[in-house]
Structure formats: structure tokens, C-alpha cells
Design an enzyme around this catalytic site. Structure first.
Site, PDB file in Angstrom:
ATOM      1  N   LYS A 115       0.820  -1.216   0.000  1.00  0.00           N
ATOM      2  CA  LYS A 115       0.000   0.000   0.000  1.00  0.00           C
ATOM      3  C   LYS A 115       0.844   1.251   0.000  1.00  0.00           C
ATOM      4  CE  LYS A 115      -4.436  -1.548   1.707  1.00  0.00           C
ATOM      5  NZ  LYS A 115      -5.494  -1.373   2.704  1.00  0.00           N
ATOM      6  N   LYS A 197      -5.619 -11.527  -8.310  1.00  0.00           N
ATOM      7  CA  LYS A 197      -6.903 -11.634  -7.628  1.00  0.00           C
ATOM      8  C   LYS A 197      -7.888 -10.575  -8.147  1.00  0.00           C
ATOM      9  CE  LYS A 197      -8.697 -11.393  -2.949  1.00  0.00           C
ATOM     10  NZ  LYS A 197      -8.429 -11.082  -1.557  1.00  0.00           N
ATOM     11  N   LYS A 200     -11.711  -5.066  -5.939  1.00  0.00           N
ATOM     12  CA  LYS A 200     -12.710  -4.011  -6.088  1.00  0.00           C
ATOM     13  C   LYS A 200     -12.083  -2.703  -6.505  1.00  0.00           C
ATOM     14  CE  LYS A 200     -13.123  -4.233  -1.077  1.00  0.00           C
ATOM     15  NZ  LYS A 200     -13.812  -3.931   0.120  1.00  0.00           N
TER      16      LYS A 200
END
Ligand code: TRP
Length: 334
Positions: A115, A197, A200
């Protein structure tokens, strides 16, 4: 234990729109657990502000997520469905646990590394201590089991380490949580890059099928799904695209991958993609219908929000009081 049931805790962030990956991989399985466990399912909005959010959008998404929990089949009278920000104990316990967590441990967290690479202009302390807040979420309810995906396993490990460290000093304060290992949900991959993966927050809208996508959009996305040129429907590592479609079809129909291979033996990719699309459409339809119905019932949703925040607060306060006493805070004068 609450009423002789083991406690289960999990949460999701209201950032981005939920995908069928979140549904088939997590939410759908949560429903199955609610009889056996005393469940707390949180909309973890405190975690969300570790990256910059638009306030109105965050509020809207958080409510939609909470509504979706119910639309997916979680009975809000049996499952404690609530906003993390409505229970101040999360933040309070998080502070205390910060003082029992080492910089070195947090430095090793792969999600922090990922992140901070992604949000290089906003590497804030909250992003760094994100796992401590997660530990507080879990430990606050004396949680026994946590259903988490593999990407959150490192956070569960650190939660256990923090709890054990605290217990070693102060006695048996926290229940040591275990990962929930059972019927694990399918791990759904991106339709455009099937070794990644489904996310969203993917920038390519064709990569993810959203829970609220309409049937035409769903069918179109499956038609465009990346496959290969082998022209055979086999569940193998060499065909990640087809393998992912088989996983999705399996999760929707309850059929095993071997059964799916057999069903589509000799069929073309076009037919198979349409079948997967249709299976997804029919699984999502009732969830979407219920969502739109619930969304209209403001009074009902509000009452759930209020009741469950009270319930969560009750259990959170019990743990928090114990912890505050252990670390030496003075008792409140009432
Ligand atoms: N970090 C989790 C995620 O992004 C969400 C989360 C927050 C969570 N607190 C939790 C999951 C506690 C399980 C238990 O997926």
C-alpha cells in the site's frame, strides 16, 4: 464464548464496489457460519481512512455495504452487523495495543509495503498501524475464529502475537483467535489477468464483476474474459483463465471442477462463458433484489444500525474495561 457459542469476527472495507470475488469468496460463506457462531461483521470504516476518501462517498458506500451484508442473507438479528466507527472501543483498544507492538513487526507487513508503494504520497502512520487496529477489532470481542483470506493471514498472525504478549504480562485477558479453516471460499481471479486476484479497486472495469452489475454487463464481461488458445475446458494451472471460470461456475452451482469439466467436455469457450455468465446472473439476482428493497426501508436499516452498535458496544466495553484496569488506568468515578 457468548451464550455458549464461539465468537467469530470479520470485517470488510467499504472502499470500492464489492465484486463477485468478495461475495463468492467471503460473504456467501459468512451466511453459513451464523448458526454455529456468535458473529460480529463490521463495516470497517476506521480502516478506510488510511487512504484518502471522499467523505460523502465513503458514507454512502459504508451504508451500501452494511445493507449488502443483510441482502446477502445475514440475519441482522442474529449477526451483529455494525459500523466500526460506532464503537469507540476499537480506537481505544488500538491505542493501547500500539504500545505492545513493535516497529519491526509492522515493518514486515507485506500489505503495508504494497500500500505504501501504491500511495507513495500518503504514507501515514495509520497505514503503518493498520494491523494493530485490526488486532483491536478481533481482540475486543474475545474472538475465537476469524474467517480471512490468505492476504490477511499475516495480520491475524500479528494479532495473535500481540495478544500472547499482552497475556504474558497481565494474565489471561484476551482469547487467542484462530483463523477459520473450513469450507474456504473460492479465490476469484481477475477476468482480464487471471493470475491476479479480482479486486474491487481494479482500474479496468472489465476485470471485475461487481455484485450490483446488471445482467447485460455481467454477460458482456464474461464474454470478454481472457482465456487461452488451447480450446479445451480443463481445470489446470496452465489455463488460469479457464480455471478461474470453472471456479466461478463451481461456486455458483455447487458442482465440483471435475463435474464442470465433464459438463463442458467438447464445448467451445463461447458457450462456456455464456453459461458462467448466466450462473452468476442467477446467483446475484436475489441478492440485488433484496438490496434494492432494503435500501428503500430506511427505518429498518437505521434500527439495525442502532441496535447492533449498542450490542457491539456492550461486549467491547467489557473487554476494554478489563484492559484499562490491567494497564493501570484509574477507575472512572460514576
Ligand atoms: N483488513 C481487512 C481487509 O481489508 C478488513 C478487516 C479489518 C478485518 N478488521 C478485520 C478482517 C478484522 C478480519 C478481522 O480485508
Amino acid at each position: 464464548m457468548i451464550d455458549n457459542k464461539k465468537v467469530l469476527f470479520s470485517g470488510m472495507q467499504a472502499t470500492g464496489t464489492l465484486t463477485i470475488g468478495n461475495y463468492l469468496g467471503a460473504l456467501k460463506n459468512w451466511v453459513a457460519l451464523s448458526e454455529e457462531y456468535e458473529c460480529f461483521y463490521s463495516v470497517v470504516d476506521l480502516h478506510s481512512i488510511t487512504v484518502r476518501q471522499d467523505p460523502a462517498e465513503l458514507r454512502k458506500r459504508a451504508r451500501a455495504l452494511l445493507t449488502l451484508y443483510i441482502a446477502a442473507g445475514l440475519d441482522p438479528k442474529k449477526n451483529c452487523i455494525y459500523y466500526q466507527s460506532h464503537v469507540s472501543g476499537h480506537a481505544e483498544l488500538s491505542w493501547i495495543l500500539n504500545c505492545f507492538t513493535y516497529m519491526g513487526e509492522l515493518n514486515r507487513m507485506t500489505q503495508f509495503k504494497d500500500k505504501s508503494a501504491k500511495h507513495a504520497d500518503n504514507i501515514n502512520a495509520g497505514l503503518f498501524t493498520y494491523p494493530v487496529l485490526m488486532a483491536a477489532d478481533i481482540l475486543l470481542y474475545q474472538t475465537d475464529v476469524v474467517p480471512v483470506g490468505i492476504d490477511q493471514m499475516q495480520h491475524l498472525e500479528i494479532t495473535r502475537d500481540i495478544a500472547q504478549r499482552f497475556n504474558a504480562i497481565y494474565g489471561d485477558v484476551f482469547t487467542i483467535p484462530e483463523p477459520y479453516i473450513g469450507k474456504v471460499g473460492a479465490k476469484i481471479m481477475s477476468l482480464q489477468d487471471p493470475v491476479k486476484k479480482m479486486s474491487k479497486s481494479d482500474e479496468n472495469p472489465n476485470a471485475s464483476v461487481y455484485l450490483m452489475d446488471d445482467p447485460d454487463t455481467i454477460m458482456r464481461k464474461f464474454k470478454r474474459a481472457v482465456t487461452d488458445s488451447l480450446a479445451t475446458i480443463r481445470y489446470t494451472e496452465e489455463q488460469p483463465g479457464i480455471r478461474n471460470l470453472i471456479d466461478i461456475y463451481s461456486a455458483c452451482t455447487g458442482k465440483t471442477p471435475a463435474e464442470v469439466e465433464k459438463e463442458f467436455d467438447g464445448k467451445g469457450y463461447g458457450d462456456f462463458k455464456s453459461a458462467v455468465g448466466e450462473a452468476v446472473v442467477s446467483v446475484l439476482k436475489p441478492v440485488q433484489e433484496r438490496f434494492y428493497e432494503l435500501e428503500k426501508d430506511k427505518t429498518f436499516i437505521d434500527s439495525i444500525i442502532k441496535e447492533n452498535a449498542e450490542k457491539a458496544n456492550y461486549f467491547a466495553t467489557k473487554t476494554l474495561r478489563k484492559v484499562q484496569k490491567k494497564v493501570g488506568f484509574p477507575e472512572k468515578i460514576r
